[in-house]
Design a protein around this motif. Sequence first.
Motif, PDB file in Angstrom:
ATOM      1  N   HIS A   1      -7.000   6.432   1.537  1.00  0.00           N
ATOM      2  CA  HIS A   1      -8.033   5.414   2.214  1.00  0.00           C
ATOM      3  C   HIS A   1      -8.388   6.127   3.479  1.00  0.00           C
ATOM      4  CE1 HIS A   1      -9.306   2.011   4.209  1.00  0.00           C
ATOM      5  NE2 HIS A   1      -9.914   1.590   3.052  1.00  0.00           N
TER       6      HIS A   1
ATOM      7  N   GLN B   1     -12.221  -9.518  -3.588  1.00  0.00           N
ATOM      8  CA  GLN B   1     -11.961  -8.002  -3.150  1.00  0.00           C
ATOM      9  C   GLN B   1     -12.122  -7.361  -4.406  1.00  0.00           C
ATOM     10  OE1 GLN B   1      -8.289  -9.167  -1.378  1.00  0.00           O
ATOM     11  NE2 GLN B   1      -8.900  -8.066   0.443  1.00  0.00           N
TER      12      GLN B   1
ATOM     13  N   CYS C   1     -11.788  -7.465   6.538  1.00  0.00           N
ATOM     14  CA  CYS C   1     -10.451  -6.894   6.673  1.00  0.00           C
ATOM     15  C   CYS C   1      -9.844  -8.000   7.897  1.00  0.00           C
ATOM     16  CB  CYS C   1     -10.223  -5.571   6.786  1.00  0.00           C
ATOM     17  SG  CYS C   1     -10.295  -4.720   5.344  1.00  0.00           S
TER      18      CYS C   1
ATOM     19  N   TYR D   1     -14.196  -4.055  -5.180  1.00  0.00           N
ATOM     20  CA  TYR D   1     -13.469  -2.647  -5.098  1.00  0.00           C
ATOM     21  C   TYR D   1     -13.848  -1.972  -6.539  1.00  0.00           C
ATOM     22  CZ  TYR D   1     -10.914  -4.007  -0.806  1.00  0.00           C
ATOM     23  OH  TYR D   1     -10.367  -4.341   0.412  1.00  0.00           O
TER      24      TYR D   1
ATOM     25  N   HIS E   1     -16.855  -5.119   4.299  1.00  0.00           N
ATOM     26  CA  HIS E   1     -15.310  -4.705   4.113  1.00  0.00           C
ATOM     27  C   HIS E   1     -14.635  -4.795   5.216  1.00  0.00           C
ATOM     28  CE1 HIS E   1     -12.043  -2.645   2.137  1.00  0.00           C
ATOM     29  NE2 HIS E   1     -12.258  -1.429   3.052  1.00  0.00           N
TER      30      HIS E   1
ATOM     31  N   TYR F   1       0.725  -1.273  -0.058  1.00  0.00           N
ATOM     32  CA  TYR F   1       0.086  -0.030   0.114  1.00  0.00           C
ATOM     33  C   TYR F   1       0.737   1.218   0.161  1.00  0.00           C
ATOM     34  CZ  TYR F   1      -3.482  -3.536   1.543  1.00  0.00           C
ATOM     35  OH  TYR F   1      -4.113  -4.758   1.459  1.00  0.00           O
TER      36      TYR F   1
ATOM     37  N   LYS G   1      -2.774  -8.491  -5.265  1.00  0.00           N
ATOM     38  CA  LYS G   1      -2.856  -7.682  -4.015  1.00  0.00           C
ATOM     39  C   LYS G   1      -4.414  -8.246  -3.591  1.00  0.00           C
ATOM     40  CE  LYS G   1      -3.284  -2.830  -3.683  1.00  0.00           C
ATOM     41  NZ  LYS G   1      -2.823  -1.720  -3.391  1.00  0.00           N
TER      42      LYS G   1
ATOM     43  N   ASN H   1      -0.763   0.816  -9.392  1.00  0.00           N
ATOM     44  CA  ASN H   1      -1.828   0.368  -8.395  1.00  0.00           C
ATOM     45  C   ASN H   1      -3.010  -0.044  -9.186  1.00  0.00           C
ATOM     46  OD1 ASN H   1      -2.432  -0.368  -5.689  1.00  0.00           O
ATOM     47  ND2 ASN H   1      -3.904   1.056  -5.871  1.00  0.00           N
TER      48      ASN H   1
ATOM     49  N   ASN I   1     -10.825   8.827   2.954  1.00  0.00           N
ATOM     50  CA  ASN I   1     -11.997   8.241   2.524  1.00  0.00           C
ATOM     51  C   ASN I   1     -13.018   7.547   3.659  1.00  0.00           C
ATOM     52  OD1 ASN I   1     -13.590   7.409   0.174  1.00  0.00           O
ATOM     53  ND2 ASN I   1     -13.197   5.485   0.732  1.00  0.00           N
TER      54      ASN I   1
ATOM     55  N   TYR J   1      -6.736  -3.505 -10.408  1.00  0.00           N
ATOM     56  CA  TYR J   1      -8.161  -3.420 -10.554  1.00  0.00           C
ATOM     57  C   TYR J   1      -8.715  -3.837 -11.934  1.00  0.00           C
ATOM     58  CZ  TYR J   1      -8.335  -0.455  -6.334  1.00  0.00           C
ATOM     59  OH  TYR J   1      -8.238  -0.196  -5.143  1.00  0.00           O
TER      60      TYR J   1
END
Lengths: 202, 314
Positions: A16, A121, A184, A125, A180, A8, A116, A75, A19, A79
């Motif tokens: 994050h 996930q 985690c 995401y 979420h 990260y 990752k 990063n 957010n 996705y």
Amino acid sequence: MKDQIYLYPVWVRLWHLFNALLFLALIITGLCLQYANINYTLIPFNYSVSIHNISGIVLSVAFVFFLFANHFTPNGNYYRFPKHGVFAGLIKQFRHYSYGIFKGEECPFPVSVERKFNPLQKISYVIIMYILMPIIIATGLGLFFPDFLPPTIFGASGIHFIDLIHIITGFALSIFMLVHIYFCTIGKTPLSNFKSMITGWH
Amino acid sequence: MKKLSLIYLLVFFGTLLLAQETAPEEIEHSPENSACFSCHGSTIYSYYNDILGRNVTKRMNPYFLIDSVLYYNQNHKSFVCTDCHSYECKDFPHNSEMRMEPMPTCLDCHEGDDATARYNFEKIDQEFQESVHSTKHSDEFTCWMCHNPHSYKINARTNENIKETIVYDNNICLSCHADINKYQLISPKKNPNVIESHDWLPNQISHFAHVRCIECHTASSDNVMVAHQVQTKDKAVKKCVECHSQNSMLMASLYKYRAKETRSQYGFLNASILRDAYVIGANRNIYLNVISGVIAGLVILLIIIHAILRMLLK
Ligand code: HEM
């Protein structure tokens, strides 16, 4: 540190953190607005309005930052979906969470620098960041500048229609957040993922 | 300055909107009135000047101008001018005594009048007597100050379009509170800038287009359709939740006549508001609320079960 990987980057962690805090503020004040009551007040209505507006705007800015950063740093690769086997991966991971995990099985998609996120996930995401967040931000902006909304949509007042989408999306995001946070806690130890999100090292 | 021009824009567009709506009805225009309108209906008028021995044309005082379209579309449209004004008006130049004659009051004609009993004039009069306007300026402030004798038309009771009613009613208040000239007919003070006095209200333009001044400035009462007891500013509604909640007071004032029809519809609370506005907190949907509560509950339950199983079975 030697068997740990740096997952990260600083910008992800900072984004994050903001957010998550803003989102919490938005959920709490959003609930205060929706369930505003004369006899019982958690946060006075006008404060709720102000906090909700400011948090929403800052969150939107942070979101745009995330989009840019994800686009221009590696990063963003996390996705992207592979061409094949998405569905099978989802099933496999789902089976793990609902069955295998109780038998002490290892996660079928262990974390690595190349991977990752596990498939569940990843898909959540992507749905959250690239579908639901844009919807909630767009509708939120619409409510913030009601003069630009069409006066009526499908026979209902424009604000009414937009607000319905806004609160339904907000609800979906809130549920995401609950799930979420819980997921985690599934790590080496219940707290290890949170530590990773603070230090950057997994 | 920018703020002030906003008020003017609001008034201007509001008036435009109303002007459009008032299509002239077919009603007999009394020839007697036509004589008055020949002067009071246009910006210039002519008369025969005995001394000069010829016709002269002059400008009409704009405050003495009367819009015949509005006149023949109002509550008292069947009236001839001299029902209220002295017969001496027929002569020109008007007799100077004329300007001193007392004008009739609403109650002179409407008190105990069966035809308009449903309006409850006596109660309205009583509320007005107790209002800040009347208690401070009982002589100058009459019903005519708000009810223009030549254009007042009932709206709240009859107009299906609530937005028009809001504009109409607010323009009545703004005719003084946004216009120093009319304000100073009553008080020599400078009128407070209403935009600034309502700085605490967010989305002010939206609010002023969706609620009336009287919503916040009068105590609503059951016996009259439009509450008349304008109170001092410290008694005004400032709490957002008075409107933004399930028991929204709007249902007892602005949406009074619709309140019974549609208290809730498709699960939306206070649904009668929805046709014209959407009031956060007042229009939430009970079905959505229940469904979301159930889903959230189930998710939390699943999480707890999952967590317990994880702990037990590991
Ligand atoms: C609705 C608000 C939230 C959203 C949209 C969100 C979104 C995300 C995203 C997109 C990631 C992956 C970041 C990356 O590496 O690219 C992530 C990771 C993470 N989040 Fe959140 N998050 C939210 C709230 C929270 C909250 C409130 C917490 C904890 C109190 C939390 C804890 C974590 C942790 C520990 C990770 C790292 C583990 C992982 O990658 O799955 N999040 N979150």
